[in-house]
Scaffold this motif. Structure first.
Motif, mmCIF file in Angstrom:
data_model
loop_
_atom_site.group_PDB
_atom_site.id
_atom_site.type_symbol
_atom_site.label_atom_id
_atom_site.label_comp_id
_atom_site.label_asym_id
_atom_site.label_seq_id
_atom_site.Cartn_x
_atom_site.Cartn_y
_atom_site.Cartn_z
ATOM 1 N N THR A 48 100.206 15.401 52.719
ATOM 2 C CA THR A 48 100.605 14.424 53.213
ATOM 3 C C THR A 48 99.563 13.292 52.060
ATOM 4 O OG1 THR A 48 101.290 14.360 54.972
ATOM 5 C CG2 THR A 48 100.878 12.022 53.844
ATOM 6 N N ARG A 49 97.989 13.946 52.104
ATOM 7 C CA ARG A 49 97.314 12.993 51.059
ATOM 8 C C ARG A 49 97.498 13.624 50.045
ATOM 9 N NH1 ARG A 49 92.814 14.694 53.995
ATOM 10 N NH2 ARG A 49 92.760 16.166 52.821
ATOM 11 N N ASP A 50 97.466 14.487 49.964
ATOM 12 C CA ASP A 50 97.334 15.619 48.743
ATOM 13 C C ASP A 50 99.102 14.256 47.597
ATOM 14 O OD1 ASP A 50 95.440 16.921 49.263
ATOM 15 O OD2 ASP A 50 96.322 18.441 49.218
ATOM 16 N N ASN A 51 99.906 15.017 48.370
ATOM 17 C CA ASN A 51 101.265 14.054 46.951
ATOM 18 C C ASN A 51 100.976 12.941 46.516
ATOM 19 O OD1 ASN A 51 102.493 16.217 47.739
ATOM 20 N ND2 ASN A 51 103.452 15.340 49.586
ATOM 21 N N LEU A 52 100.340 11.771 47.945
ATOM 22 C CA LEU A 52 99.433 10.718 47.616
ATOM 23 C C LEU A 52 99.204 10.345 46.165
ATOM 24 C CD1 LEU A 52 99.691 8.404 51.108
ATOM 25 C CD2 LEU A 52 101.435 8.551 49.519
ATOM 26 N N ILE A 53 97.854 11.403 46.038
ATOM 27 C CA ILE A 53 96.915 11.197 45.182
ATOM 28 C C ILE A 53 97.378 11.713 44.219
ATOM 29 C CG2 ILE A 53 94.863 12.505 44.158
ATOM 30 C CD1 ILE A 53 93.426 12.694 47.453
ATOM 31 N N PHE A 54 98.455 13.100 43.804
ATOM 32 C CA PHE A 54 98.876 13.889 42.538
ATOM 33 C C PHE A 54 99.690 12.375 42.108
ATOM 34 C CE2 PHE A 54 98.165 18.250 44.036
ATOM 35 C CZ PHE A 54 97.071 18.385 43.355
ATOM 36 N N HIS A 55 100.591 11.369 43.133
ATOM 37 C CA HIS A 55 100.795 10.514 42.661
ATOM 38 C C HIS A 55 100.621 9.418 41.932
ATOM 39 C CE1 HIS A 55 104.871 7.722 42.865
ATOM 40 N NE2 HIS A 55 104.225 6.715 42.391
ATOM 41 N N LEU A 56 99.675 9.240 42.466
ATOM 42 C CA LEU A 56 98.862 8.171 41.791
ATOM 43 C C LEU A 56 98.115 9.172 40.415
ATOM 44 C CD1 LEU A 56 97.825 5.090 41.073
ATOM 45 C CD2 LEU A 56 96.378 6.033 43.285
ATOM 46 N N LEU A 57 97.670 9.536 40.754
ATOM 47 C CA LEU A 57 96.840 10.297 39.352
ATOM 48 C C LEU A 57 98.563 10.280 38.149
ATOM 49 C CD1 LEU A 57 94.997 13.205 40.533
ATOM 50 C CD2 LEU A 57 93.808 11.458 39.701
ATOM 51 N N ASN A 58 99.530 11.190 38.743
ATOM 52 C CA ASN A 58 100.317 10.903 37.596
ATOM 53 C C ASN A 58 101.092 9.749 36.985
ATOM 54 O OD1 ASN A 58 101.373 14.151 37.990
ATOM 55 N ND2 ASN A 58 102.304 13.482 39.566
ATOM 56 N N ALA A 59 100.907 9.148 37.398
ATOM 57 C CA ALA A 59 100.879 7.356 37.253
ATOM 58 C C ALA A 59 99.890 6.857 36.353
ATOM 59 C CB ALA A 59 101.243 6.163 38.894
ATOM 60 N N ILE A 60 98.754 6.674 36.535
ATOM 61 C CA ILE A 60 97.950 6.182 35.623
ATOM 62 C C ILE A 60 97.814 6.911 34.448
ATOM 63 C CG2 ILE A 60 96.621 4.915 37.881
ATOM 64 C CD1 ILE A 60 94.181 7.209 37.886
ATOM 65 N N THR A 61 97.702 7.958 34.629
ATOM 66 C CA THR A 61 97.917 8.683 33.225
ATOM 67 C C THR A 61 98.816 8.955 32.573
ATOM 68 O OG1 THR A 61 98.408 11.063 34.190
ATOM 69 C CG2 THR A 61 95.648 10.213 34.233
ATOM 70 N N ASP A 62 100.064 8.217 32.820
ATOM 71 C CA ASP A 62 101.389 7.948 32.158
ATOM 72 C C ASP A 62 100.936 7.890 30.439
ATOM 73 O OD1 ASP A 62 104.062 8.733 31.812
ATOM 74 O OD2 ASP A 62 104.658 6.792 32.222
ATOM 75 N N GLU A 63 101.359 8.644 29.541
ATOM 76 C CA GLU A 63 101.693 7.890 28.387
ATOM 77 C C GLU A 63 99.426 7.575 27.821
ATOM 78 O OE1 GLU A 63 103.992 5.208 27.576
ATOM 79 O OE2 GLU A 63 105.929 6.196 28.337
ATOM 80 N N CYS A 64 99.303 8.334 28.807
ATOM 81 C CA CYS A 64 97.499 8.068 27.925
ATOM 82 C C CYS A 64 97.028 8.762 27.588
ATOM 83 C CB CYS A 64 97.212 7.281 29.199
ATOM 84 S SG CYS A 64 97.545 5.576 29.822
ATOM 85 N N TYR A 65 95.652 8.976 27.683
ATOM 86 C CA TYR A 65 94.948 10.307 27.239
ATOM 87 C C TYR A 65 94.628 10.816 28.302
ATOM 88 C CZ TYR A 65 94.577 8.301 22.160
ATOM 89 O OH TYR A 65 95.338 7.870 21.313
ATOM 90 N N GLN A 66 94.467 11.354 29.141
ATOM 91 C CA GLN A 66 94.770 12.128 30.590
ATOM 92 C C GLN A 66 92.737 12.604 30.538
ATOM 93 O OE1 GLN A 66 97.562 15.219 31.018
ATOM 94 N NE2 GLN A 66 99.483 13.807 31.567
#
Length: 251
Positions: A189-207
């Motif tokens: 559950t914690r990992d899912n929350l973390i991965f979702h946030l990582l996806n969001a803050i790196t969307d269309e950015c220099y990952q």
């Protein structure tokens, strides 16, 4: 409404319409019980042509509000940023809901939990430029029962908005990850929350650049809080590496 930047139509049942009417009636009742109805004396100082032009481009209710706020000892309270900009061009200062909430929090007229929950409500209503911090992210995830539901995903969406500083978003993300490890939830559950946030803050950015900055921020947290959560250091850095490895080509 808008979905993926496209206008979409929604069907509403009579029961849903009744609920919306009830909601707005509650607002009207609150205004009647808590607010003073003031005369718009400033409207007497402008001629008919000027008044008609204001009504045409701004709207009679809105221009009356601005004119009332223009009188000495008053300030404009509006969540309409465009209206506040217009009022500011006339020398009228303005505030909006989260500023008022923050002031109530400072004055101890409200508590932090109510402040966080109200901020989340603003996010769910689609408010932009809403200040999101790590504690608000935690509260949103808690209200979502630690699942990827709107009270969490909409708050993440606001934090990841391109108009928000990437440095600020990275700082909040690192703080959120640390706080998340103190919550009694299962690892997946914690990992899912973390991965979702990582996806969001790196969307269309220099990952790669963002991930490097995030790792640096996590290291700073580890150095300042090394004893409290011993699992955090190894696991969060490992999760970030796993996330990077499952991404497409990183630029």
């Amino acid at each position: 409404g808008i979905d993926n930047e496209q206008f979409v139509k929604h069907e509403f049942s009579p029961e849903q319409v009744a609920e919306v009417k009830k909601y707005f009636q509650q607002i009207v009742n609150w205004i009647n019980n808590n607010c003073l109805v003031l005369p718009c004396r400033r409207a007497l100082d402008i001629n008919t042509d000027e008044r008609n032009e204001f009504n045409k481009y701004v709207g009679s209710a809105f221009i009356d509000t601005v004119l009332i706020a223009e009188e000495p000892g008053r300030i404009l309270y509006s969540d309409d940023q465009w209206l506040r900009w217009y009022a500011q061009s006339k020398g009228i200062n303005g505030v909006w809901t989260q500023v008022v909430l923050n002031n109530c929090l400072i004055q101890q007229n409200t508590n932090e939990i109510l402040y966080r929950k109200t901020t989340i409500k603003l996010a769910l209503l689609g408010y932009n430029y809403t200040i999101i911090d790590a504690a608000t992210l935690i509260e949103g995830a808690r209200l979502a029962n630690w699942e990827l539901k709107p009270s969490y995903t909409w708050v993440v969406k606001i934090l990841a908005d391109r108009r928000i500083s990437r440095e600020y978003a990275i700082f909040i993300a690192a703080e959120f990850f640390y706080k998340l490890y103190s919550e009694p939830i299962i690892d997946q559950t914690r990992d899912n929350l973390i991965f979702h946030l990582l996806n969001a803050i790196t969307d269309e950015c220099y990952q790669t650049q963002i991930m490097n900055q995030l790792i640096q921020q996590v290291d700073r947290i580890i150095q300042s809080k090394p004893i409290i959560l011993p699992r955090f250091q190894d696991e969060i850095l490992q999760l970030i590496k796993i996330w990077k490895n499952i991404q497409p080509i990183i630029t």
